[in-house]
Motif scaffolding. Sequence first.
Motif, PDB file in Angstrom:
ATOM      1  N   GLN A 219       7.022  -4.807   2.228  1.00  0.00           N
ATOM      2  CA  GLN A 219       7.483  -3.539   1.666  1.00  0.00           C
ATOM      3  C   GLN A 219       7.413  -3.549   0.141  1.00  0.00           C
ATOM      4  OE1 GLN A 219      11.024  -1.729   3.606  1.00  0.00           O
ATOM      5  NE2 GLN A 219      11.103  -3.615   4.805  1.00  0.00           N
ATOM      6  N   ARG A 222       4.067  -2.388  -1.857  1.00  0.00           N
ATOM      7  CA  ARG A 222       3.769  -1.015  -2.250  1.00  0.00           C
ATOM      8  C   ARG A 222       4.063  -0.785  -3.723  1.00  0.00           C
ATOM      9  NH1 ARG A 222       5.998   0.538   2.922  1.00  0.00           N
ATOM     10  NH2 ARG A 222       7.999   1.000   1.934  1.00  0.00           N
ATOM     11  N   GLU A 291      -3.628   0.155  -2.057  1.00  0.00           N
ATOM     12  CA  GLU A 291      -2.475   1.062  -2.086  1.00  0.00           C
ATOM     13  C   GLU A 291      -2.488   1.987  -0.870  1.00  0.00           C
ATOM     14  OE1 GLU A 291      -2.306   3.249  -5.678  1.00  0.00           O
ATOM     15  OE2 GLU A 291      -1.937   1.513  -6.946  1.00  0.00           O
ATOM     16  N   TYR A 294      -1.192   0.037   2.215  1.00  0.00           N
ATOM     17  CA  TYR A 294       0.248  -0.197   2.261  1.00  0.00           C
ATOM     18  C   TYR A 294       1.053   1.095   2.207  1.00  0.00           C
ATOM     19  CZ  TYR A 294      -0.422  -5.199   1.842  1.00  0.00           C
ATOM     20  OH  TYR A 294      -0.767  -6.496   2.089  1.00  0.00           O
ATOM     21  N   ALA A 295       0.380   2.234   2.044  1.00  0.00           N
ATOM     22  CA  ALA A 295       1.083   3.513   2.086  1.00  0.00           C
ATOM     23  C   ALA A 295       1.314   4.006   3.511  1.00  0.00           C
ATOM     24  CB  ALA A 295       0.297   4.575   1.309  1.00  0.00           C
TER      25      ALA A 295
END
Length: 327
Positions: A219, A222, A291, A294-295
């Motif tokens: 987490q 991000r 990005e 991990y979004a």
Amino acid sequence: MSESPGAAVSVTEAPPKADVPSESLSAQRVVPLRRPGRWIATAVVLVLAAQFVHGLATNPFYQWDRFGYWFLRPTVLDGLLITLEVTLYSAVLGLLGGIVLALARLSKSPVLRAVSWTYVWALRSIPLIVVLLFLYNFSALYRTLSVGVPFGPAFFSFDESRLATDMVIAVIGLSLNEAAYAAEVVRGGILSVDQGQHEAASALGLPKSYQFRRIVFPQALRSITPNYVNQLIGLVKSTSLVFYVSLLDLFGTVQSMGATYPGDIVPLLLVATVWYLILTSAVSVVQFYVERHYARGATRSLPPTPLQRLRAGLTDLRARVRREAAV
């Protein structure tokens, strides 16, 4: 229905609504608000950009023919390869060192916190060129390095000058500097994870290492990814300083070739500039897709890729042309 004395009652009929033909409504168009300032600013920017491009293309001082000659020369490509190697090794070692420093900074041990804070404070305060030059002359201070009991016998020792090659000095110097900045990036990413995630993992009885590897750190990525990629872009450009420790990277090769061919200094600098632009652009592309990966789960819809944006723009343009043609 009875009315009280003195009360007046008036009844008025609403005027009938005028019948508006549906054809006239459909023929009406919404006129957008005029913005002359935006158009003027756009025209000024386009004119300046056109002048800049025209100057690049027509100014003989840039010597674009010599630029094409040097751009893919084996000497330049060898320097580019060294730049990539130094960047890769320093990025990996710097990130690993940053994770260790961040965990030490977040530790409950006052000694670990103090050592981590002191390291980050010192390395962020000392210029990178000073660190590289200090490591380059490290053998003058310590000719041999030994591992053993403090103030006691040494288990083994080795000659520092044999191991400290130019590549090793460059990688160690950049890694030490990168770890100090990466530590703050990682620490900020870990602190950005909601405290409830830590509490839920602890309530399940999960080990601390498992909590960090499978719950907290994924987490935190991000938040870590965009910030650390900025550090990587700075690292790519910082590799130009390894020229001062006798390592001929891309910038060092350009500098040495410029000294040998003084008439080609400008095209050689343009060669280095274009290669650095290519490298930083490649890192930015990787940043976008990391990005985006991990979004998942954090946003309702993933950000569109450049190809998807291009397709959407072409679709909107075709739809607008059809509407204009229908009117």
